[in-house]
Structures are given as structure tokens and as C-alpha cells.
Motif scaffolding. Structure first.
Motif: not given
Length: 292
Positions: A164-175
Motif C-alpha cells: 500500500a502507498v501511505i502518507p507519512v510525515c514528521a511527528p510535529a507535522l501530523r494534524s
């Protein structure tokens, strides 16, 4: 075919004689008599229509044409010898050349190779990296790991894994994790893939206005590194993101995913011997690792 090619024994006699400067020494190397070597060289000269040697009392002297012909013949025999040794010699079967797309190489394959070596201690593995699935000039590949739809015609194609293709980010950017919160970006996108942010939002929020990606890169590893530095939200195959998710450098930006449309495949080139036991062992190991 090869209508102008002289008999190979004649060429061997010429090569040895030119290299050693003597029919006698050439005869010793070839296991022939000096007269046999001389006869073969004369036959070659007759077919070519030109003298290759000047016979002097104690030495053979190459003519101008002989000097020009010698490196060509020597290289042909050297190439034939090297290729024969690589394909059929004692060391040929032990070495396996594996090529892998760069991101998978670093993020999935390399951390597992110690397990392969532990199970196959006598194997010699030559690992190459490729950003895409282009063929390298002059390279001989035993096992090629490629990303795509599996539609290649230059070898046996064996499915390895899909993700699967997933969106990921640094913890501080999660919203939030909703499509609209993701759309506010900034977004990081891989160039040349079928699973883009446009496809993601078309599936989950067709009416959402999205901005142009802040970064477009050609490797998942670059996208992940940018995301881990807080530069945006990357859309990558889950297999690539796993090391970053496990280390805590990245988090999944949303539970929403894109179902897999492409995957990684093993391509076993037609001109190589796919049934060499060491190649079969590597293929079986790779498939088992992909399943587990």
C-alpha cells in the motif's frame, strides 16, 4: 555468417607466435610441433593474402599488417577466455550479481543480507544499485529487482511483493489525518510513479483543492529524508516507510492509503542461467523474506 573468419587454430598459432616471437616457443605452448605451427601461420597468411611475419634467422618479426592484426586477435581470445571463465569457470557459479532499485536496496535489502550470508556462507554476492530499471551497458545481472507493473520481456518475471502507498510525515507535522488537513501540505511527491497525490485525493476527497507539491523527487529515500526533516508529507510505499516508522522519525499522517497498483518483481534475465543452485537459493530467500 563469419565468412571472413579464419580457422581458430590458425589464429591461435599466430597469437602465440606473435606473443612469443618464435614458432618453437609457440609450439611448446600449444602442444604442437614447430612445423605444425609454421604450417598454420602460412595457411592464415595465404587466406588473408598478406604476410604477417618476416622470418629472420633467430626471430620472427611482425610486418606492419601483423602488428595491426595482433592486438585484435589477442583481445578476441582474451575476451573469449574471460567470458568462458565467468560463465563456466570454477568461480563463476559462486558469484551472484544482484541489482536492486536504490531505495529498496538501502531500506529493505541491505538490513537483511546478513541473514542470507549466514544461511549461505560460501556465496559471493555482488550488489548493484539502480534508480530505475534501465539496463546497464555491459553488465551481467543474475537477479534484477525492479519496481513497476511486471510487464518486462527481457527475462522471467517473478512477483516479489506489493505494498500500500501511505502518507507519512514528521511527528510535529501530523494534524488530524483527514484529506483536507493533508491538502494543506506541504506535499512531497515522487516523480515517475503512478500513485501521486492527485490520485490520493481523487480517491478520498475528490472536491478537495490541493496545492502543487513543494518537492518532487526521483527516489523514495529522498522523499523520506525530506519528510523526516519536517519538510512536508510524503506519499511512499509502505515497505520503504517501515524503518522510519519503527524508529519514530516518521508517523503515518493519515490512516487513509492508496491500494497497491504496482510492486517489486524479480527479473531473471533470459541470457543468464536461472537454474544455477546459488541463484535459485537467492531467489527463494528473497521471496521468503518478502512474505515474512
Amino acid at each position: 555468417m563469419y565468412k571472413e573468419l579464419p580457422p581458430l587454430p590458425w589464429l591461435r598459432a599466430f597469437d602465440a607466435s606473435a606473443r612469443l616471437g618464435s614458432f618453437t616457443l609457440a609450439a611448446e605452448e600449444l602442444g604442437l610441433t614447430p612445423s605444425a605451427v609454421s604450417y598454420q601461420v602460412r595457411g592464415l597468411e595465404a587466406q588473408l593474402g598478406h604476410k604477417l611475419f618476416r622470418r629472420e634467422r633467430k626471430a620472427l618479426i611482425l610486418t606492419r599488417l601483423g602488428q595491426a592484426y595482433r592486438p585484435v586477435v589477442a583481445k578476441a581470445f582474451a575476451d573469449l577466455d574471460a567470458t568462458t571463465s565467468n560463465l563456466f569457470g570454477k568461480g563463476a557459479e559462486a558469484e551472484i550479481t544482484l541489482r536492486c532499485v536504490s531505495s529498496l536496496n538501502l531500506l529493505w535489502l541491505v538490513p537483511r543480507l546478513e541473514h542470507f550470508k549466514a544461511a549461505n556462507p560460501d556465496s559471493r554476492l555482488r550488489v548493484l544499485s539502480a534508480s530505475w530499471a534501465e539496463l546497464a551497458e555491459g553488465e551481467e545481472i543474475d537477479v534484477d529487482i525492479r519496481y513497476g507493473d511486471g510487464n518486462w520481456s527481457d527475462g522471467e518475471v517473478v512477483p516479489l511483493m506489493t505494498h500500500a502507498v501511505i502518507p507519512v510525515c514528521a511527528p510535529a507535522l501530523r494534524s488530524g489525518g483527514s484529506p483536507r488537513s493533508l491538502a494543506r501540505g506541504p506535499l512531497i511527491e515522487l516523480a515517475g510513479v503512478v500513485d501521486t497525490w492527485r490520485h490520493f485525493f481523487a480517491l478520498h476527497e475528490p472536491d478537495c483543492d490541493i496545492q502543487e507539491p513543494a518537492y518532487k523527487v526521483d527516489q523514495s529515500l529522498i522523499a523520506l529524508e525530506l519528510a523526516s526533516r519536517g519538510q512536508g508529507i510524503a506519499l511512499v510505499a509502505e515497505v520503504f516507510a517501515q524503518p522510519y516508522l519503527q524508529s519514530g522519525k516518521l508517523v503515518q499522517a493519515s490512516a487513509l492509503t492508496l491500494p497497491p497498483r504496482q510492486g517489486h518483481f524479480l527479473v531473471l534475465p533470459s541470457e543468464r542461467n536461472r537454474f544455477r543452485p546459488e541463484v535459485t537459493a537467492l531467489v527463494d530467500w528473497l521471496r521468503n523474506e518478502a512474505q515474512t
